[in-house]
Design a protein around this motif. Sequence first.
Motif, PDB file in Angstrom:
ATOM      1  N   ALA A 113      -0.192   0.304   9.059  1.00  0.00           N
ATOM      2  CA  ALA A 113      -0.877   0.690   7.816  1.00  0.00           C
ATOM      3  C   ALA A 113      -0.965   2.210   7.705  1.00  0.00           C
ATOM      4  O   ALA A 113      -0.733   2.774   6.626  1.00  0.00           O
ATOM      5  N   ALA A 114      -1.269   2.888   8.809  1.00  0.00           N
ATOM      6  CA  ALA A 114      -1.362   4.355   8.803  1.00  0.00           C
ATOM      7  C   ALA A 114       0.005   4.981   8.523  1.00  0.00           C
ATOM      8  O   ALA A 114       0.115   5.940   7.750  1.00  0.00           O
ATOM      9  N   VAL A 115       1.043   4.446   9.141  1.00  0.00           N
ATOM     10  CA  VAL A 115       2.407   4.954   8.936  1.00  0.00           C
ATOM     11  C   VAL A 115       2.845   4.721   7.496  1.00  0.00           C
ATOM     12  O   VAL A 115       3.430   5.597   6.865  1.00  0.00           O
ATOM     13  N   HIS A 116       2.535   3.553   6.960  1.00  0.00           N
ATOM     14  CA  HIS A 116       2.881   3.231   5.569  1.00  0.00           C
ATOM     15  C   HIS A 116       2.210   4.201   4.608  1.00  0.00           C
ATOM     16  O   HIS A 116       2.834   4.681   3.658  1.00  0.00           O
ATOM     17  N   GLU A 117       0.953   4.504   4.865  1.00  0.00           N
ATOM     18  CA  GLU A 117       0.205   5.425   4.003  1.00  0.00           C
ATOM     19  C   GLU A 117       0.848   6.818   3.982  1.00  0.00           C
ATOM     20  O   GLU A 117       0.955   7.449   2.937  1.00  0.00           O
ATOM     21  N   VAL A 118       1.307   7.281   5.132  1.00  0.00           N
ATOM     22  CA  VAL A 118       1.897   8.618   5.238  1.00  0.00           C
ATOM     23  C   VAL A 118       3.344   8.648   4.728  1.00  0.00           C
ATOM     24  O   VAL A 118       3.757   9.596   4.067  1.00  0.00           O
ATOM     25  N   SER A 119       4.102   7.602   5.018  1.00  0.00           N
ATOM     26  CA  SER A 119       5.543   7.618   4.741  1.00  0.00           C
ATOM     27  C   SER A 119       5.953   6.964   3.423  1.00  0.00           C
ATOM     28  O   SER A 119       7.022   7.256   2.892  1.00  0.00           O
ATOM     29  N   GLY A 120       5.132   6.036   2.946  1.00  0.00           N
ATOM     30  CA  GLY A 120       5.516   5.265   1.774  1.00  0.00           C
ATOM     31  C   GLY A 120       6.467   4.122   2.104  1.00  0.00           C
ATOM     32  O   GLY A 120       6.935   3.416   1.220  1.00  0.00           O
ATOM     33  N   ILE A 121       6.765   3.934   3.384  1.00  0.00           N
ATOM     34  CA  ILE A 121       7.655   2.851   3.832  1.00  0.00           C
ATOM     35  C   ILE A 121       6.829   1.882   4.674  1.00  0.00           C
ATOM     36  O   ILE A 121       6.113   2.296   5.585  1.00  0.00           O
ATOM     37  N   GLU A 122       6.951   0.600   4.371  1.00  0.00           N
ATOM     38  CA  GLU A 122       6.211  -0.387   5.155  1.00  0.00           C
ATOM     39  C   GLU A 122       6.974  -0.704   6.437  1.00  0.00           C
ATOM     40  O   GLU A 122       8.097  -1.207   6.392  1.00  0.00           O
ATOM     41  N   PRO A 123       6.379  -0.389   7.582  1.00  0.00           N
ATOM     42  CA  PRO A 123       7.058  -0.656   8.859  1.00  0.00           C
ATOM     43  C   PRO A 123       7.015  -2.134   9.232  1.00  0.00           C
ATOM     44  O   PRO A 123       6.197  -2.889   8.727  1.00  0.00           O
ATOM     45  N   ILE A 124       7.891  -2.495  10.127  1.00  0.00           N
ATOM     46  CA  ILE A 124       7.883  -3.827  10.719  1.00  0.00           C
ATOM     47  C   ILE A 124       7.421  -3.670  12.164  1.00  0.00           C
ATOM     48  O   ILE A 124       7.861  -2.772  12.870  1.00  0.00           O
TER      49      ILE A 124
END
Length: 148
Positions: A113-124
């Motif tokens: 969720a933190a990475v998605h917020e910063v990058s705009g890409i939803e990680p797996i």
Amino acid sequence: MRQVGIFGKRKSGKSALMYALTKYTMARETEYSAMEIGGVGKIMLVDTVGVDVEKSGAEKSAESMELALMLISNDSFDLEMAWLSKLRKLGLKIILVISQADKFSDGGKNLAAAVHEVSGIEPICVSAKTGEKVEELNKKILKKLAEI
């Protein structure tokens, strides 16, 4: 041959993920740079040197790739986000991977969720150790390559 680079810091699980994706077992001390897997034509997975290694040559090798897997294995991911910008500038498609998800009590969901917020890409969130979501990641790789 289509090339997919596996990027991340040292000890982020790049080699383990490569083994899991290819279902290939090899002695840990063996050196290698790439393996092939089937799917959309021939695909070469390239295990890059850690992005935290100065003058690693990873950026140069990225120039010949179509897709990058960026592995994130802890909540200190500023370097990975800097590399994400570099890879985007090179025109690569990118899949963000929360690696070693088995070491997180929530399976890596908070970090994702933190990475998605910063990058705009939803990680797996993937665990090479347990096999969790490895097949899903493989399908995502094939889908991204089909879009290119």
